[in-house]
Write an enzyme that holds these catalytic residues in place. Structure first.
Site, short mmCIF file in Angstrom:
data_model
loop_
_atom_site.label_atom_id
_atom_site.label_comp_id
_atom_site.label_asym_id
_atom_site.label_seq_id
_atom_site.Cartn_x
_atom_site.Cartn_y
_atom_site.Cartn_z
N HIS A 157 33.74 -20.49 -5.15
CA HIS A 157 32.47 -20.09 -4.51
C HIS A 157 31.29 -20.57 -5.34
O HIS A 157 30.93 -19.98 -6.35
CB HIS A 157 32.43 -18.57 -4.35
CG HIS A 157 31.26 -18.08 -3.53
ND1 HIS A 157 31.42 -17.26 -2.44
CD2 HIS A 157 29.93 -18.28 -3.65
CE1 HIS A 157 30.23 -16.99 -1.92
NE2 HIS A 157 29.30 -17.60 -2.65
N HIS A 190 27.33 -22.90 -4.72
CA HIS A 190 26.41 -23.49 -3.73
C HIS A 190 25.90 -24.81 -4.31
O HIS A 190 24.83 -24.85 -4.95
CB HIS A 190 25.25 -22.53 -3.45
CG HIS A 190 25.67 -21.26 -2.77
ND1 HIS A 190 25.51 -21.06 -1.42
CD2 HIS A 190 26.29 -20.16 -3.25
CE1 HIS A 190 26.00 -19.85 -1.10
NE2 HIS A 190 26.47 -19.29 -2.20
N GLN A 241 22.90 -19.70 6.07
CA GLN A 241 22.08 -18.91 5.13
C GLN A 241 20.97 -18.14 5.83
O GLN A 241 20.53 -17.10 5.37
CB GLN A 241 21.48 -19.85 4.07
CG GLN A 241 20.39 -19.27 3.19
CD GLN A 241 20.93 -18.49 2.00
OE1 GLN A 241 21.58 -19.04 1.12
NE2 GLN A 241 20.65 -17.19 1.97
N HIS A 294 29.92 -14.74 3.37
CA HIS A 294 29.18 -13.84 2.49
C HIS A 294 29.14 -12.48 3.21
O HIS A 294 28.67 -12.41 4.33
CB HIS A 294 27.75 -14.34 2.28
CG HIS A 294 27.64 -15.50 1.35
ND1 HIS A 294 28.32 -16.68 1.55
CD2 HIS A 294 26.92 -15.66 0.20
CE1 HIS A 294 28.03 -17.50 0.55
NE2 HIS A 294 27.18 -16.92 -0.27
N GLU A 324 26.36 -8.57 0.89
CA GLU A 324 25.73 -8.86 -0.41
C GLU A 324 24.44 -8.06 -0.47
O GLU A 324 23.35 -8.58 -0.24
CB GLU A 324 25.47 -10.36 -0.60
CG GLU A 324 25.01 -10.65 -2.03
CD GLU A 324 24.79 -12.12 -2.31
OE1 GLU A 324 24.89 -12.94 -1.39
OE2 GLU A 324 24.48 -12.44 -3.48
N ASP A 336 29.02 -19.18 -8.15
CA ASP A 336 28.00 -18.93 -7.12
C ASP A 336 26.77 -19.81 -7.32
O ASP A 336 26.50 -20.70 -6.52
CB ASP A 336 27.64 -17.44 -7.08
CG ASP A 336 26.91 -17.02 -5.82
OD1 ASP A 336 27.01 -17.75 -4.81
OD2 ASP A 336 26.25 -15.97 -5.84
#
Ligand SMILES: [Zn+2]
Length: 426
Positions: A58, A60, A154, A212, A215, A311
């Protein structure tokens, strides 16, 4: 590119004697003592520990390295992080994304990671530019690292009309996995719709799902249960990963226990991102603060795979990060209070076996038939590797040495200090 290699004098976890590892055409052919030469190239590791290479489940890669571009997040708020993110998404080119991602991919490989799953923003702000940038970086590093891409909404799906079609286009352009972020929708009904859209997309493309989930510090953030419901309803058991899951820490114990029980039924995978979430979650709490992690020990006790990821690297959410999974595993130990021998082993599995399961890697390990993606660590014990953050002396991918690190550290003392040092005992 597959290689032939014999690794000599390797320490392998759980094996009493030093062993040789014979690699043919990128796969482990034999593990044993004093294997015959066969004329393959040889690497004598002199008793160092050989581990399966690390897996990053995981990260980005489209956002890495963006923080210096805009002078940093001054308020430390999520709102400013998102503002920074939008400005960068609107202005970045494919080349820029690829260059930033490439830097971090090379860092990850140097730190012993040969497989990465990257979430990549797919939305109406940046369109498919982030995807194309990361796809280019993945192609440019295909000889050193395997990269899976998650099409990640996102900005939400229901609240960002057009995103569902862009996600479909992203999968057709080369994304491997369907992402999601249901808690980001504005209400419960939209969150359920978000999950349904992701499920249908995954089934249309026969793809895994990696969302996700929750969170948030809000104990009322409860979309994990919706993801589990949908996984069971669509028969997608074993193909769905829930990342972050921070709200789980704030849930009441009995509710958390019931959700974890159902997660086991749905054969969910979990990914925690302790570095970013320790920094971001609970920021508005007075003491005691929530730690922002899922209930790692309870998930492990239920037999669920728990992987951990970096992340973020130097983006609007997180100013640190070096794409070093051994560092992330050590942070996980502190964040989730993993300190007993079995717990430390679980932390080591979170960047190895559990992470490989998230990515659906076949042939992960050190058995004959496994893919020869290996790390040679500058230690002879894996828990010591974690404690000391041991150097990754060599990184091997499919039987080819793709990275090497040498470090020398020496205590230097003057003659005078040597002579005047106090003696102990007697
Ligand atoms: Zn993330």
């Amino acid at each position: 590119m597959n290689g032939d290699l014999i690794i000599r004098s390797a320490r392998i976890e759980g094996v009493p004697a030093l062993a040789d590892i014979d690699i043919a055409a990128g796969n482990i052919a034999r593990v044993g003592e004093q294997l015959p030469a066969h004329g393959r190239p040889e690497l004598d590791v002199d008793g160092r520990l050989v581990s399966p290479a690390f897996v990053e489940p995981h990260i980005h890669l489209d956002k890495v390295g963006t923080l210096p571009l805009l002078g940093g997040n001054r308020s430390g708020t999520l709102a400013e992080a998102i503002e920074i993110l939008h400005r960068i998404k609107r202005s970045s080119s494919v080349d820029e994304v690829a260059a930033r991602a490439g830097t971090v991919i090379r860092q990850a490989v140097l730190a012993g990671t040969t497989r990465i799953r990257s979430h990549v923003d797919v939305d109406t702000v940046g369109g498919l530019t982030p995807l194309r940038g990361v796809l280019r970086a993945a192609r440019e590093h295909a000889d050193v690292c395997d990269i899976q891409i998650v099409a990640f909404p996102q900005e939400g799906i229901v609240r960002d009309p057009g995103t569902a079609d862009l996600m479909d286009a992203a999968i057709r352009e080369g994304a491997d996995v369907v992402g999601g972020m249901p808690h980001w929708e504005t209400d419960e009904e939209s969150a359920r719709e978000h999950i349904e859209i992701c499920m249908r997309l995954a089934q249309r493309h026969d793809a895994d799902i990696d969302m996700h989930v929750d969170e948030s510090d809000n104990p009322d953030s409860r979309t994990l249960a919706m993801v589990i419901d949908a996984t069971l309803a669509h028969g997608w058991q074993g193909r769905v990963t829930a990342g972050h899951c921070c709200a789980m820490a704030a849930w009441p114990d009995d509710y958390a226990a019931e959700v974890i029980r159902r997660a086991a039924q749905a054969r969910m995978n979990f990914v925690t991102n302790p570095a970013t979430n320790l920094l971001l979650q609970g920021r508005l709490d007075r003491e005691p603060r929530r730690r922002g992690l899922p209930r790692v020990k309870e998930l492990l006790a239920a037999g669920l795979p728990v992987a951990c990821g970096q992340d973020c690297v130097q983006d609007g959410f997180y100013p640190f990060g070096s794409a070093d999974q051994l560092q992330v595993a050590l942070i996980l130990c502190h964040a989730a209070q993993l300190s007993l021998p079995d717990e430390i082993d679980a932390a080591l599995a979170s960047i190895r076996q559990a992470a490989a399961r998230v990515l659906g890697v076949r042939g992960y390990g050190l058995q004959p038939g496994s893919t020869a993606d290996l790390i040679v660590l500058d230690t002879d014990d894996m828990r010591e590797a974690l404690r000391l953050q041991a150097a990754r002396r060599w990184v091997i991918r499919r039987g080819v040495v793709v990275a090497a690190t040498s470090t020398t550290s020496t205590i230097t003392r003057s003659q005078h200090q040597e002579q005047s040092a106090p003696t102990t005992g007697g």
